[in-house]
Scaffold this motif. Structure first.
Motif, mmCIF file in Angstrom:
data_model
loop_
_atom_site.group_PDB
_atom_site.id
_atom_site.type_symbol
_atom_site.label_atom_id
_atom_site.label_comp_id
_atom_site.label_asym_id
_atom_site.label_seq_id
_atom_site.Cartn_x
_atom_site.Cartn_y
_atom_site.Cartn_z
ATOM 1 N N HIS A 131 0.835 -1.201 0.000
ATOM 2 C CA HIS A 131 0.000 0.000 0.000
ATOM 3 C C HIS A 131 0.872 1.256 0.000
ATOM 4 O O HIS A 131 1.977 1.270 0.543
ATOM 5 N N ARG A 132 0.313 2.302 -0.563
ATOM 6 C CA ARG A 132 0.834 3.657 -0.372
ATOM 7 C C ARG A 132 -0.323 4.481 0.171
ATOM 8 O O ARG A 132 -1.403 4.509 -0.424
ATOM 9 N N TYR A 133 -0.069 5.166 1.274
ATOM 10 C CA TYR A 133 -1.145 5.886 1.960
ATOM 11 C C TYR A 133 -1.170 7.341 1.499
ATOM 12 O O TYR A 133 -0.536 8.210 2.086
ATOM 13 N N ASP A 134 -1.917 7.573 0.416
ATOM 14 C CA ASP A 134 -2.145 8.937 -0.039
ATOM 15 C C ASP A 134 -3.462 9.437 0.567
ATOM 16 O O ASP A 134 -4.137 8.705 1.302
ATOM 17 N N TYR A 135 -3.843 10.667 0.224
ATOM 18 C CA TYR A 135 -5.005 11.285 0.862
ATOM 19 C C TYR A 135 -5.968 11.818 -0.191
ATOM 20 O O TYR A 135 -5.560 12.414 -1.188
ATOM 21 N N ALA A 136 -7.250 11.573 0.046
ATOM 22 C CA ALA A 136 -8.277 11.952 -0.920
ATOM 23 C C ALA A 136 -8.580 13.443 -0.882
ATOM 24 O O ALA A 136 -8.867 14.055 -1.910
ATOM 25 N N GLU A 137 -8.556 14.046 0.328
ATOM 26 C CA GLU A 137 -8.887 15.463 0.434
ATOM 27 C C GLU A 137 -7.752 16.327 -0.097
ATOM 28 O O GLU A 137 -6.579 16.089 0.225
ATOM 29 N N HIS A 182 -6.923 1.267 -6.622
ATOM 30 C CA HIS A 182 -7.214 2.383 -5.718
ATOM 31 C C HIS A 182 -8.525 2.133 -4.986
ATOM 32 O O HIS A 182 -9.474 1.568 -5.543
ATOM 33 N N ARG A 183 -8.568 2.543 -3.744
ATOM 34 C CA ARG A 183 -9.844 2.605 -3.028
ATOM 35 C C ARG A 183 -9.750 3.677 -1.949
ATOM 36 O O ARG A 183 -8.669 3.942 -1.405
ATOM 37 N N GLU A 184 -10.875 4.299 -1.669
ATOM 38 C CA GLU A 184 -10.915 5.308 -0.614
ATOM 39 C C GLU A 184 -11.197 4.629 0.722
ATOM 40 O O GLU A 184 -12.041 3.731 0.806
ATOM 41 N N LEU A 185 -10.480 5.067 1.751
ATOM 42 C CA LEU A 185 -10.614 4.468 3.072
ATOM 43 C C LEU A 185 -10.800 5.577 4.107
ATOM 44 O O LEU A 185 -9.835 6.231 4.507
ATOM 45 N N PRO A 186 -12.040 5.835 4.523
ATOM 46 C CA PRO A 186 -12.272 6.856 5.552
ATOM 47 C C PRO A 186 -11.913 6.316 6.938
ATOM 48 O O PRO A 186 -12.286 5.199 7.301
ATOM 49 N N GLY A 226 -13.155 15.422 11.800
ATOM 50 C CA GLY A 226 -13.156 14.171 12.548
ATOM 51 C C GLY A 226 -12.908 12.934 11.725
ATOM 52 O O GLY A 226 -12.842 11.820 12.265
ATOM 53 N N THR A 227 -12.765 13.102 10.408
ATOM 54 C CA THR A 227 -12.504 11.968 9.519
ATOM 55 C C THR A 227 -11.458 12.352 8.485
ATOM 56 O O THR A 227 -11.504 13.453 7.932
ATOM 57 N N ILE A 228 -10.522 11.469 8.246
ATOM 58 C CA ILE A 228 -9.549 11.673 7.180
ATOM 59 C C ILE A 228 -9.720 10.528 6.188
ATOM 60 O O ILE A 228 -9.866 9.368 6.588
ATOM 61 N N VAL A 229 -9.750 10.860 4.906
ATOM 62 C CA VAL A 229 -10.013 9.849 3.882
ATOM 63 C C VAL A 229 -8.713 9.535 3.148
ATOM 64 O O VAL A 229 -8.116 10.405 2.512
ATOM 65 N N LEU A 230 -8.292 8.294 3.251
ATOM 66 C CA LEU A 230 -7.099 7.870 2.551
ATOM 67 C C LEU A 230 -7.430 7.478 1.119
ATOM 68 O O LEU A 230 -8.474 6.876 0.850
ATOM 69 N N ASP A 231 -6.541 7.835 0.211
ATOM 70 C CA ASP A 231 -6.557 7.288 -1.148
ATOM 71 C C ASP A 231 -5.560 6.143 -1.117
ATOM 72 O O ASP A 231 -4.358 6.348 -1.263
ATOM 73 N N LEU A 232 -6.059 4.945 -0.862
ATOM 74 C CA LEU A 232 -5.202 3.790 -0.650
ATOM 75 C C LEU A 232 -4.801 3.213 -2.000
ATOM 76 O O LEU A 232 -5.612 2.627 -2.709
ATOM 77 N N ARG A 233 -3.530 3.389 -2.324
ATOM 78 C CA ARG A 233 -2.987 2.905 -3.599
ATOM 79 C C ARG A 233 -2.292 1.568 -3.339
ATOM 80 O O ARG A 233 -1.335 1.498 -2.574
ATOM 81 N N THR A 234 -2.774 0.511 -3.964
ATOM 82 C CA THR A 234 -2.182 -0.812 -3.808
ATOM 83 C C THR A 234 -1.527 -1.214 -5.125
ATOM 84 O O THR A 234 -2.196 -1.283 -6.157
ATOM 85 N N THR A 235 -0.230 -1.458 -5.080
ATOM 86 C CA THR A 235 0.518 -1.827 -6.271
ATOM 87 C C THR A 235 0.943 -3.284 -6.177
ATOM 88 O O THR A 235 1.443 -3.730 -5.140
ATOM 89 N N LEU A 236 0.745 -4.022 -7.255
ATOM 90 C CA LEU A 236 1.185 -5.411 -7.375
ATOM 91 C C LEU A 236 2.186 -5.498 -8.514
ATOM 92 O O LEU A 236 1.906 -5.082 -9.639
ATOM 93 N N VAL A 237 3.370 -6.022 -8.217
ATOM 94 C CA VAL A 237 4.403 -6.240 -9.220
ATOM 95 C C VAL A 237 4.592 -7.739 -9.384
ATOM 96 O O VAL A 237 4.805 -8.460 -8.405
ATOM 97 N N LEU A 238 4.504 -8.206 -10.622
ATOM 98 C CA LEU A 238 4.658 -9.612 -10.950
ATOM 99 C C LEU A 238 5.831 -9.793 -11.899
ATOM 100 O O LEU A 238 6.035 -8.967 -12.790
ATOM 101 N N ALA A 239 6.595 -10.865 -11.732
ATOM 102 C CA ALA A 239 7.766 -11.081 -12.569
ATOM 103 C C ALA A 239 8.132 -12.556 -12.589
ATOM 104 O O ALA A 239 7.739 -13.331 -11.719
ATOM 105 N N ARG A 240 8.907 -12.938 -13.620
ATOM 106 C CA ARG A 240 9.383 -14.314 -13.756
ATOM 107 C C ARG A 240 10.913 -14.323 -13.656
ATOM 108 O O ARG A 240 11.585 -13.387 -14.127
ATOM 109 N N PRO A 241 11.484 -15.377 -13.070
ATOM 110 C CA PRO A 241 12.945 -15.432 -12.983
ATOM 111 C C PRO A 241 13.588 -15.497 -14.361
ATOM 112 O O PRO A 241 13.147 -16.262 -15.224
#
Length: 244
Positions: A131-137, A182-186, A226-241
């Protein structure tokens, strides 16, 4: 990596999990369900939750005994190796999938790609995600950075998707692909401060700096209603040897 053991229970409750879609992405890339899976730096099992759905025998490598104990309770069918990835001996011929969730940076940059390639079967799949914890606001991210820099000017963060570049540049793998979700996480004040308390940079600071950061970040969340909304960025890296 054993910095997290003191907050193992909090880590499990405060850290967000990973999208279930990651499992299907690994299967699609691998060309079917793997026969064996190993996970580096499994922690309390946030990534393990996804990897367990692959339906293959799973080995979880976790150096912190406190994290490993919680992990073993949560996933009794998994084999938990309490130790480092470098000390772990892969099975003869390697594993089909070698995964790592939010722990790649804890491995030695000079050797992690080589160790990972050698731990895989010739047709295996490396799967690194995090994850990378970015912010929606608008402006919230800059405000958080300003708070943290006021507490400790040395605070920094890695470039976006840095582990994708790491795998590409070290040349141990081929067919390297990156997928981003991406998904928003309040989060309310309590939830956000609990999350902050599980971050490695926070845990490595002095108690005085930790208290100052939590106080200032709490005020910031209050100012945002009273609420902070994260822009939760999830990165998946796939590779072969790479077959040299």
């Amino acid at each position: 990596m054993d910095v997290f053991g003191s907050v193992a229970d909090l880590y499990e409750t405060a850290r967000p999990g990973y999208p279930a879609a990651i499992s299907a992405m690994i299967v699609d890339y691998h060309g079917g369900r793997p026969d064996t899976v190993a996970e580096i730096g499994a922690g309390t099992g946030k990534g393990t939750e996804v990897l367990a759905t692959l339906g293959a025998p799973l080995t979880c490598i976790e150096p912190d005994p406190r994290m490993a104990t919680l992990l073993a309770r949560r996933f009794p069918s998994a084999t938990v190796h309490t130790g480092t990835f470098e000390d772990w001996t892969p099975p003869a011929g390697g594993v089909d999938v070698l995964a790592c969730a939010m722990a790649w940076h804890w491995l030695d940059p000079a050797t992690r790609n080589t160790h990972a390639r050698r731990a895989l079967t010739p047709t295996g799949t490396l799967a690194i995600f995090g994850h990378r914890y970015d912010y929606a606001e608008p402006g919230a991210g800059d405000a958080v950075k300003a708070v943290l820099h006021a507490v400790d000017p040395s605070v920094g963060e890695r470039p976006v998707d840095w582990f994708h570049r790491d795998v590409v540049e070290h040349g141990q793998f081929t067919d390297v692909r990156k997928q981003v979700l991406h998904r928003e996480l309040p989060l309310n004040r309590e939830e956000y401060l609990a999350l902050v308390r599980t971050f490695g940079p926070f845990l490595s600071r002095t108690p005085e700096q930790q208290r100052a950061a939590l106080t200032a970040l709490g005020r910031l969340v209050d100012d945002l209603g009273g609420t902070i909304v994260l822009d939760l960025r999830t990165t998946l890296v796939l590779a072969r040897p790479d077959q040299f």
